[in-house]
Design a protein around this motif. Structure first.
Motif, PDB file in Angstrom:
ATOM      1  N   GLY A 122      -0.169  15.922  -0.634  1.00  0.00           N
ATOM      2  CA  GLY A 122      -1.098  15.519  -1.698  1.00  0.00           C
ATOM      3  C   GLY A 122      -2.547  15.606  -1.242  1.00  0.00           C
ATOM      4  N   ILE A 123      -2.782  15.146  -0.016  1.00  0.00           N
ATOM      5  CA  ILE A 123      -4.150  15.187   0.538  1.00  0.00           C
ATOM      6  C   ILE A 123      -4.628  16.637   0.628  1.00  0.00           C
ATOM      7  CG2 ILE A 123      -5.472  14.829   2.675  1.00  0.00           C
ATOM      8  CD1 ILE A 123      -3.630  12.318   3.124  1.00  0.00           C
ATOM      9  N   ARG A 124      -3.764  17.490   1.132  1.00  0.00           N
ATOM     10  CA  ARG A 124      -4.156  18.904   1.309  1.00  0.00           C
ATOM     11  C   ARG A 124      -4.342  19.579  -0.048  1.00  0.00           C
ATOM     12  NH1 ARG A 124      -0.131  19.732   6.502  1.00  0.00           N
ATOM     13  NH2 ARG A 124      -1.590  18.851   7.999  1.00  0.00           N
ATOM     14  N   ALA A 125      -3.485  19.237  -1.013  1.00  0.00           N
ATOM     15  CA  ALA A 125      -3.618  19.844  -2.348  1.00  0.00           C
ATOM     16  C   ALA A 125      -4.934  19.401  -2.998  1.00  0.00           C
ATOM     17  CB  ALA A 125      -2.430  19.442  -3.227  1.00  0.00           C
ATOM     18  N   ALA A 126      -5.294  18.132  -2.807  1.00  0.00           N
ATOM     19  CA  ALA A 126      -6.547  17.618  -3.387  1.00  0.00           C
ATOM     20  C   ALA A 126      -7.740  18.344  -2.769  1.00  0.00           C
ATOM     21  CB  ALA A 126      -6.647  16.113  -3.153  1.00  0.00           C
ATOM     22  N   ARG A 127      -7.693  18.510  -1.462  1.00  0.00           N
ATOM     23  CA  ARG A 127      -8.774  19.208  -0.768  1.00  0.00           C
ATOM     24  C   ARG A 127      -8.868  20.649  -1.265  1.00  0.00           C
ATOM     25  NH1 ARG A 127      -7.152  19.668   5.152  1.00  0.00           N
ATOM     26  NH2 ARG A 127      -6.025  21.345   4.167  1.00  0.00           N
ATOM     27  N   ASP A 128      -7.708  21.317  -1.401  1.00  0.00           N
ATOM     28  CA  ASP A 128      -7.716  22.722  -1.815  1.00  0.00           C
ATOM     29  C   ASP A 128      -8.132  22.875  -3.278  1.00  0.00           C
ATOM     30  OD1 ASP A 128      -6.867  23.141   0.715  1.00  0.00           O
ATOM     31  OD2 ASP A 128      -4.786  23.612   0.199  1.00  0.00           O
ATOM     32  N   ALA A 129      -7.877  21.838  -4.075  1.00  0.00           N
ATOM     33  CA  ALA A 129      -8.250  21.910  -5.494  1.00  0.00           C
ATOM     34  C   ALA A 129      -9.738  21.622  -5.708  1.00  0.00           C
ATOM     35  CB  ALA A 129      -7.410  20.909  -6.294  1.00  0.00           C
ATOM     36  N   GLY A 130     -10.424  21.231  -4.645  1.00  0.00           N
ATOM     37  CA  GLY A 130     -11.864  20.952  -4.772  1.00  0.00           C
ATOM     38  C   GLY A 130     -12.172  19.526  -5.179  1.00  0.00           C
ATOM     39  N   LEU A 131     -11.213  18.615  -4.939  1.00  0.00           N
ATOM     40  CA  LEU A 131     -11.441  17.196  -5.264  1.00  0.00           C
ATOM     41  C   LEU A 131     -12.067  16.480  -4.064  1.00  0.00           C
ATOM     42  CD1 LEU A 131      -8.133  16.419  -7.176  1.00  0.00           C
ATOM     43  CD2 LEU A 131     -10.442  16.326  -8.123  1.00  0.00           C
ATOM     44  N   GLY A 132     -13.055  17.102  -3.511  1.00  0.00           N
ATOM     45  CA  GLY A 132     -13.567  16.576  -2.255  1.00  0.00           C
ATOM     46  C   GLY A 132     -14.976  16.051  -2.355  1.00  0.00           C
ATOM     47  N   PRO A 133     -15.493  15.440  -1.264  1.00  0.00           N
ATOM     48  CA  PRO A 133     -14.709  15.235  -0.052  1.00  0.00           C
ATOM     49  C   PRO A 133     -13.599  14.212  -0.274  1.00  0.00           C
ATOM     50  CG  PRO A 133     -16.819  14.095   0.087  1.00  0.00           C
ATOM     51  CD  PRO A 133     -16.841  14.865  -1.184  1.00  0.00           C
ATOM     52  N   VAL A 134     -12.392  14.560   0.149  1.00  0.00           N
ATOM     53  CA  VAL A 134     -11.269  13.637  -0.021  1.00  0.00           C
ATOM     54  C   VAL A 134     -11.467  12.466   0.939  1.00  0.00           C
ATOM     55  CG1 VAL A 134      -8.769  13.359   0.229  1.00  0.00           C
ATOM     56  CG2 VAL A 134      -9.693  15.473  -0.731  1.00  0.00           C
ATOM     57  N   LYS A 135     -11.330  11.264   0.378  1.00  0.00           N
ATOM     58  CA  LYS A 135     -11.434  10.073   1.223  1.00  0.00           C
ATOM     59  C   LYS A 135     -10.051   9.456   1.381  1.00  0.00           C
ATOM     60  CE  LYS A 135     -16.161   8.973  -0.028  1.00  0.00           C
ATOM     61  NZ  LYS A 135     -16.988   8.285  -0.999  1.00  0.00           N
ATOM     62  N   LEU A 136      -9.787   8.946   2.568  1.00  0.00           N
ATOM     63  CA  LEU A 136      -8.545   8.203   2.795  1.00  0.00           C
ATOM     64  C   LEU A 136      -8.896   6.740   2.968  1.00  0.00           C
ATOM     65  CD1 LEU A 136      -6.491  10.302   5.384  1.00  0.00           C
ATOM     66  CD2 LEU A 136      -6.774  10.644   2.943  1.00  0.00           C
ATOM     67  N   ASN A 137      -8.143   5.864   2.336  1.00  0.00           N
ATOM     68  CA  ASN A 137      -8.289   4.422   2.553  1.00  0.00           C
ATOM     69  C   ASN A 137      -7.200   3.966   3.501  1.00  0.00           C
ATOM     70  OD1 ASN A 137     -10.435   4.057   0.841  1.00  0.00           O
ATOM     71  ND2 ASN A 137      -9.278   3.044  -0.785  1.00  0.00           N
ATOM     72  N   CYS A 138      -7.577   3.327   4.575  1.00  0.00           N
ATOM     73  CA  CYS A 138      -6.590   2.804   5.520  1.00  0.00           C
ATOM     74  C   CYS A 138      -6.842   1.318   5.719  1.00  0.00           C
ATOM     75  CB  CYS A 138      -6.719   3.554   6.845  1.00  0.00           C
ATOM     76  SG  CYS A 138      -5.806   2.772   8.169  1.00  0.00           S
ATOM     77  N   VAL A 139      -5.934   0.490   5.218  1.00  0.00           N
ATOM     78  CA  VAL A 139      -6.057  -0.957   5.439  1.00  0.00           C
ATOM     79  C   VAL A 139      -5.461  -1.266   6.809  1.00  0.00           C
ATOM     80  CG1 VAL A 139      -5.403  -3.251   4.624  1.00  0.00           C
ATOM     81  CG2 VAL A 139      -5.861  -1.437   2.969  1.00  0.00           C
ATOM     82  N   LEU A 140      -6.259  -1.857   7.665  1.00  0.00           N
ATOM     83  CA  LEU A 140      -5.755  -2.194   8.996  1.00  0.00           C
ATOM     84  C   LEU A 140      -5.256  -3.632   9.003  1.00  0.00           C
ATOM     85  CD1 LEU A 140      -8.464  -0.538  11.274  1.00  0.00           C
ATOM     86  CD2 LEU A 140      -6.096   0.210  10.961  1.00  0.00           C
ATOM     87  N   MET A 141      -4.083  -3.807   9.545  1.00  0.00           N
ATOM     88  CA  MET A 141      -3.470  -5.136   9.600  1.00  0.00           C
ATOM     89  C   MET A 141      -2.905  -5.318  11.002  1.00  0.00           C
ATOM     90  SD  MET A 141      -0.670  -6.349   6.870  1.00  0.00           S
ATOM     91  CE  MET A 141       0.003  -7.978   6.858  1.00  0.00           C
TER      92      MET A 141
END
Ligand code: SAM
Length: 329
Positions: A146-165
């Protein structure tokens, strides 16, 4: 005239939760069980709410949930939202936050419908750790695709949210730095907030901004990038210019004083703060036949009641009246 609260903050950022259903059960958000649902409205209702809020000065609409890609018709809804641009005197940015599980097939249609940017939640770059956190055995490959498809579709810059616990994924900090550089995405670490269904939050479970910076700097030096005051994330690039990370630190470095956000829940309530102890029933106003002007007046009144700040970790902290999955992050 901008939509102002009583502290002079201008509200420009609307988040609409289109469902409180989710196909993941992340440990920092949900219980392992199905849990109760508050419900969903027809897309036409969210569209009207968005139109009125855009008329009041909102410039950014983010779709969230629950998991927004679980809703059939989400692509058509984005297309309708994008049309608000034609009828508005200011540009409107449309963004989406998703767990990415269903994104691979939807990224291009969403882009073509008018979506501007996507944020994908991903809490580990190690598949086993990912499964432990999401409580979904086989999601990792879908999310990566999904991340790669979003990047390739031009939905960028793709951001990732990482909740640290703490105890789950604090060892993923440096691997995420590498991932950001290799995949060309912006990884944003989020401090764990007490909005989870399991009520396991304590200050000691929060991996703080200072800790994240210290750990990442062991890998490579970071250089801070200036950011807009209303931006939630502090931004950093690596010293060689390859890769960007962000840190959203509502617990250790609150940013309430610059908050520009308002939220609509999937059942049509306005929330003025993630930590509100009540919400305001906008959909009830629509059901009783309110005109657009009356809705605008109602919203102006609600915004005046926006909380000054949250009280996380303070003795007078009162838990929010809804958990994150029923608010829309
Ligand atoms: N299902 C979508 C997703 O996974 O991105 C959208 C909804 S989710 C509630 C939105 C964001 O809230 C996610 O990035 C998630 O990591 C974050 N979130 C959920 N619970 C949180 C918590 N207790 N503290 C901090 N962030 C949280």
């Amino acid at each position: 005239m901008p939509l102002l609260d009583k502290f002079g903050r201008a509200i420009s950022d609307l988040r609409i939760s289109v469902t409180d259903r989710c196909n993941y059960k992340c440990v920092y958000c949900r219980t392992g069980n199905e849990g109760a649902l508050y419900g969903e409205l027809a897309f036409a209702d969210y569209l009207r709410m968005a139109r009125v809020l855009v008329g009041l000065g909102v410039t950014k609409v983010r779709l969230t949930g629950g998991e927004p890609l679980l809703r059939n018709g989400i692509v058509d809804f984005v297309r309708e939202l994008a049309k608000l641009n034609t009828n508005s005197d200011h540009a409107i940015e449309i963004a989406l936050t998703t767990n990415g599980h269903l994104l691979a097939d939807l990224a291009r249609p969403l882009k073509e419908a008018g979506l501007g940017r996507v944020t994908v939640s991903m809490d580990a770059v190690d598949p086993d750790r990912f499964a432990r956190i999401t409580r979904v055995p086989s999601g990792f490959d879908n999310v990566l695709a999904g991340i790669r498809a979003a990047r390739d579709a031009g939905l960028g810059p793709v951001k990732l949210n990482c909740v640290l616990m703490r105890g789950f994924n604090e060892d993923q900090i440096i691997p995420f730095g590498l991932f950001a550089r290799e995949e060309g995405v912006i990884v944003r670490f989020i401090e764990f907030m007490p909005l989870e269904e399991d009520r396991v939050w304590s200050r000691s479970t929060v991996v703080t901004l200072d800790e994240i910076l210290a750990r990442m700097s062991e890998y490579r030096p970071l250089v801070e990038i200036p950011h807009a005051r209303s931006e939630t994330a502090r931004r950093y690039r690596f010293d060689d210019g390859i890769g960007e990370i962000g840190i959203i630190a509502p617990v250790s470095h609150p940013f309430c004083g610059h908050c520009s956000r308002i939220r609509i829940t999937s059942d049509g309530k306005i929330r003025t703060c993630l930590f509100s102890v009540w919400d305001h029933d906008l959909h009830a106003q629509m059901r009783r036949g309110a005109s657009d002007e009356e809705l605008a007046e109602f919203i102006r009144g609600v915004v005046m009641k926006k909380e000054e700040r949250h009280h996380i970790g303070e003795p007078d902290f009162v838990p929010a009246s809804r958990t994150m999955v029923h608010i829309g992050g």
